[in-house]
Design a protein around this motif. Structure first.
Motif, short mmCIF file in Angstrom:
data_model
loop_
_atom_site.label_atom_id
_atom_site.label_comp_id
_atom_site.label_asym_id
_atom_site.label_seq_id
_atom_site.Cartn_x
_atom_site.Cartn_y
_atom_site.Cartn_z
N GLU A 223 0.74 -1.05 0.53
CA GLU A 223 -0.22 -0.23 0.32
C GLU A 223 0.87 1.15 -0.40
OE1 GLU A 223 -2.65 0.89 2.72
OE2 GLU A 223 -4.25 -0.40 2.23
N LYS B 9 -9.95 7.27 5.79
CA LYS B 9 -9.07 6.72 5.46
C LYS B 9 -8.20 6.72 6.75
CE LYS B 9 -5.70 4.40 4.27
NZ LYS B 9 -5.52 2.85 4.10
N GLU B 10 -7.71 6.03 7.78
CA GLU B 10 -6.82 6.24 9.32
C GLU B 10 -5.62 5.85 8.42
OE1 GLU B 10 -8.89 3.98 11.87
OE2 GLU B 10 -10.03 6.32 12.36
N PHE B 11 -4.39 6.11 9.12
CA PHE B 11 -2.96 6.10 8.98
C PHE B 11 -2.62 5.59 10.14
CE2 PHE B 11 -2.10 8.36 5.16
CZ PHE B 11 -2.55 7.13 4.68
N LYS B 45 -5.18 9.19 -3.96
CA LYS B 45 -4.14 7.63 -3.64
C LYS B 45 -5.60 6.85 -3.81
CE LYS B 45 0.41 7.69 -2.67
NZ LYS B 45 1.50 8.10 -1.22
N SER B 48 -7.06 6.07 -6.72
CA SER B 48 -6.06 5.74 -8.35
C SER B 48 -5.68 3.86 -7.13
CB SER B 48 -5.04 6.09 -7.86
OG SER B 48 -4.35 6.41 -6.85
N THR B 49 -6.29 3.50 -6.14
CA THR B 49 -6.45 1.90 -5.52
C THR B 49 -5.42 1.79 -5.10
OG1 THR B 49 -5.53 1.26 -7.78
CG2 THR B 49 -7.65 1.06 -7.34
N LEU B 50 -4.39 3.40 -5.25
CA LEU B 50 -2.58 3.11 -4.29
C LEU B 50 -3.34 2.50 -2.63
CD1 LEU B 50 -0.71 5.87 -6.15
CD2 LEU B 50 -0.44 3.29 -5.68
N LEU B 51 -4.36 2.77 -2.44
CA LEU B 51 -4.37 2.97 -0.48
C LEU B 51 -6.45 2.66 -0.32
CD1 LEU B 51 -3.21 6.59 0.74
CD2 LEU B 51 -2.12 4.29 0.77
N ARG B 52 -6.18 0.84 0.20
CA ARG B 52 -7.70 1.38 0.72
C ARG B 52 -8.40 2.48 1.79
NH1 ARG B 52 -7.20 -4.02 -0.69
NH2 ARG B 52 -9.72 -4.75 0.67
N ARG C 232 2.94 4.24 9.01
CA ARG C 232 1.68 4.21 9.60
C ARG C 232 1.28 2.43 8.02
NH1 ARG C 232 1.19 8.19 4.21
NH2 ARG C 232 1.18 6.54 2.37
#
Lengths: 224, 233, 321
Positions: A223, B9-11, B45, B48-52, C232
């Motif tokens: 990711e 979206k959480e990191f 992102k 563009s599917t780089l992140l879920r 992260r």
């Protein structure tokens, strides 16, 4: 999926053979490891103590291999081109397959170099056992790379990639690849490869397990 | 068409996107503005599917980014912060590689044609490592459109471009707009954004603070209202 | 009293009570050496040569041993061997050693053979070091709790990957830490038993010990990974590792069954344990499970408090700015 994997692998290898960056480093690294063992076993001869051969070889393969694995994702991660791959319309598993293939090619080159270095520094002739030994090296390297590519993909996202790779990977491969490969190679050195069937099966079985896990999980590993 | 519904979206535990709803129609040119760290790039992102996404759904032409990543990626062209290019390969090799990855077979002439659109045909066989920043960015543009995407996602596309490069890019983007290609552009340059887009959204702290059509507000009013919030000029 | 506290008390007192019961049972309830060494004596007819089949960990009957001979019908006698320091160990429970001798006096059940006498003591022996064997009631439940903990890591990791639930990530992390604690306990208590029983602390060639050690290493890796904290993607990567690493758990669990192992194999084997030992073990397992869930709950709460504090800190910084 596999077509894209091959495209990625060919691209990786083209970049690698153009710069020769990793391959030279890995071959020199394996040379250093073999030399270190030569000095550690200064008063031993491989002919007289054949039980030291397989461990030396596989420890060399392992460390040289891990050395190569670290950079297989990290360079692209750092330049951002890994995102470029992730944006391509194919399953993320194809990135894994591509890296698996290119890592495997590099590792096999290093393995054969290490086999040669060992034979030179320990003055050892593999003799008629060379075919089973090479087959085992190939099998073990395939298994090693299957696990290694997955773990390398994981560790590239972490701080301290190199140490993370080592800490995560070694316990995963000790029982499933390293030990059976060492035992099987020792048997092959005695010319009794047919006794190593059990070990070969363990390596093959766990390779399939890890391959299946990579298929299921690699999507989550990458990711941006 | 891009439908974003209640996306979070959480990191780790930190929310970067805190509930965004957005509907981008076909042919829209949406400019996303916001201060650094507001979540602009993260949103791009996610699309563009780089992140879920941690929560919520994003659909592109009806395809969910989580479920049908491959179909989504086939429809989008992305120009990111970084070029996605390989310094060790030539421009030609880079484009041929990505074309293959997108399942497009391009001959020498077709690649040359694409490269001449970004004025790089003469350097086609040079390694990208020898390119200047601006040239790389131009090649990155060529890379992003190699599969003729229906949707363009641009993250600060003007960074690193010289005057000439900006002109080329602006022309291309105008051309795409005429073809009805949906574009989402992230920038912190209010003037450029106002000039290019037909719709403007402001993201602050991972939330949409404003979403308006260009004709609804003059650039002066827009600046007066939001420039302070963005900490930009 | 609020509900969460009630559960706390139930789990804590439950684990303490069951631990105490386990200790008492291990000391007073289980006969000193209650495992399954038994000798089956076949007596073709009285006053003739007798064949003894010794079932147990005995691989060489050269020492003096005392037996309890029980008529189990079919002209067969079962002999229970009393513990004797001279009995070497090293065979698994399934090994059968044939001992022949002469039954001298059938009424008195006196049996003579090379160095073997029959006594009327009713204790039986299976262990070289019967006192050390008591640690088994700590060792096995601890190992069981670590399997349980790692199983929860596996489940938590899957759920976290599937729906990104932070709660399950916290559960997986906490469970891994507690699992490593229990696994360490099992790995430490094992050698304490092995030294008097086997004469060595550790046998590297034993698959059960090896697989368990590797399992321990894998979850140490998991914890190390999470200690690095920053970044992260740590939680996500850890979840992937929690899934692939789980492979070591069934491997460790079944290893003494599937491969040849000197490690005793008490669970799930018929006749492996006397009923007293089995019962005590069960209580021990319940105790450790209670303790596991208590620790897990506390650890999860701690982690959640930590995140709350961090959030508050962030908010305050925001306000100061």
């Amino acid at each position: 999926m596999s077509a894209n994997g091959i495209t990625i692998a060919l691209k990786d290898l083209r970049v690698e053979f153009r710069t020769m960056r990793m391959i030279v480093t890995m071959v020199i690294f394996s040379l250093m490891v073999i030399m270190a063992f030569r000095f550690a076993f200064l008063f031993y001869s491989a002919e007289a103590e054949p039980m030291i051969i397989a461990p030396i070889l596989w420890v060399t393969f392992t460390f040289a291999g891990m050395f190569g694995l670290v950079s297989s994702f990290s360079k692209e991660k750092d330049t951002g081109s890994l995102q470029g791959l992730m944006l391509c319309p194919s399953d993320r598993f194809s990135i894994y397959l591509g890296k698996l293939l290119s890592n495997l090619v590099l590792l096999l080159i290093v393995d054969f170099a290490a086999l040669l270095f060992f034979s030179v520094f320990f003055d050892f002739d593999y003799g008629g056992n060379i075919v089973p030994i090479v087959s085992l090296v190939i099998l073990g390297s395939v298994a090693f790379t299957i696990v290694g590519t997955l773990v390398a993909g994981m560790s590239v996202n972490l701080k301290g990639r190199e140490s993370a790779l080592t800490i995560l990977m070694l316990p995963l491969i000790i029982l499933t690849v390293l030990m059976p490969a060492i035992i099987a190679t020792s048997k092959a050195l005695e010319g009794q490869i047919e006794d190593a069937w059990g070990e070969i099966r363990i390596i093959a079985m766990f390779s399939l397990v890890y391959l299946a896990l990579s298929y299921l999980l690699f999507e989550y590993v990458l990711e941006a | 068409m891009i439908e974003i519904e209640n996306v979070v979206k959480e990191f780790g535990r930190k929310g970067v996107i805190n509930g965004i709803d957005l509907r981008i129609e076909k042919g829209d040119y949406l400019v996303i503005l916001g201060p650094n760290g507001a979540g602009k790039t993260t949103l791009l992102k996610l699309i563009s599917t780089l992140l879920r996404p941690s929560e919520g759904t994003i659909k592109i032409d009806g395809y969910d980014v989580k479920e049908d990543g491959v179909a989504v990626r086939r429809r989008i062209g992305v120009l990111g912060h970084v070029s996605y290019l390989y310094d060790e390969l030539s421009a030609f090799e880079n484009l041929r590689f990505y074309a293959k990855m997108y399942g497009v077979t391009l001959g020498l002439e077709e690649i040359r044609a694409i490269l001449s659109r970004v004025k790089l045909a003469h350097r086609m066989n040079d390694l990208v490592g020898t390119y200047s920043r601006g040239m790389k960015q131009r090649l990155a543009i060529a890379r992003a459109i190699i599969h003729k995407p229906k949707i363009l996602l641009l993250d600060e596309p003007y960074t690193g471009l010289d005057l000439n490069g900006r002109k080329i890019l602006t022309e291309m983007l105008r051309g795409f707009q005429k073809q009805g290609i949906t574009t989402v552009m992230v920038t912190h340059d209010i003037e450029r954004g106002y000039e290019m887009g037909n719709r403007l959204a402001v993201i602050i702290d991972g939330k949409i603070a404003a979403d308006l059509r260009k004709e609804d507000m003059s650039i002066e009013d827009f600046k007066n209202r939001y420039a302070g919030l963005m900490g930009a000029t | 009293m609020d509900k969460r506290k009630v559960l706390d008390y139930v789990l804590l007192t439950g684990s303490l009570i069951f631990i105490l019961i386990t200790i008492f049972m291990a000391i007073y309830y289980v006969p000193l050496v209650g495992t399954d060494v038994s000798i089956v004596a076949q007596k073709p007819n009285e006053y003739t040569e007798l064949e003894l089949r010794v079932k147990g960990i005995v691989d060489d009957i050269s020492g003096t041993s005392e037996f309890d001979l029980v008529d189990i019908g079919n002209s067969e006698f079962e002999l229970n061997v009393e513990h004797n320091e001279n009995l070497p160990s090293g065979l698994s429970e399934d090994d059968v050693v044939i001992v022949t001798g002469v039954l001298v006096d059938a009424d008195a059940l006196v049996f003579e053979s090379t160095g073997i006498e029959i006594a009327d003591d009713d204790t039986s022996a299976g262990w070289v070091a019967p006192y050390a064997q008591k640690i088994f009631y700590l060792h096995t439940p601890a190992a069981w709790a670590s399997y349980l903990a790692f199983g929860i890591v596996f489940v938590g990791s899957i759920i976290y990957l599937k729906n990104g639930s932070n709660k399950w990530d916290t559960i997986a992390l906490s469970s891994a830490e507690i699992g490593v604690m229990f696994c360490t306990l099992a790995i430490v208590t094992g050698p304490l038993w092995a030294k008097p029983e086997w004469g060595v602390y550790w046998r590297w060639e034993d698959t059960k010990l090896l697989t368990t050690f590797v399992m321990w290493m894998i979850y140490l890796g998991y914890i190390t990974l999470r200690l690095g904290a920053g970044g992260r993607s740590v939680a996500r990567i850890a979840a992937v590792f929690g899934i692939i690493g789980f492979m070591a758990v069934p491997l460790s669990f079944i290893s003494s069954r599937v491969w040849q192992s000197l490690h005793p194999n008490p669970v799930g084997q018929s006749g492996g344990l006397s009923s007293e030992a089995g019962m005590t073990l069960m209580v021990g397992v319940i105790a450790m499970s209670f303790l596991y869930f208590y620790l897990l709950k506390k650890r999860v709460e701690l982690e959640e408090t930590k995140h709350k504090v961090e959030e508050l800190k962030d908010d305050m910084e925001g306000e100061i700015e």
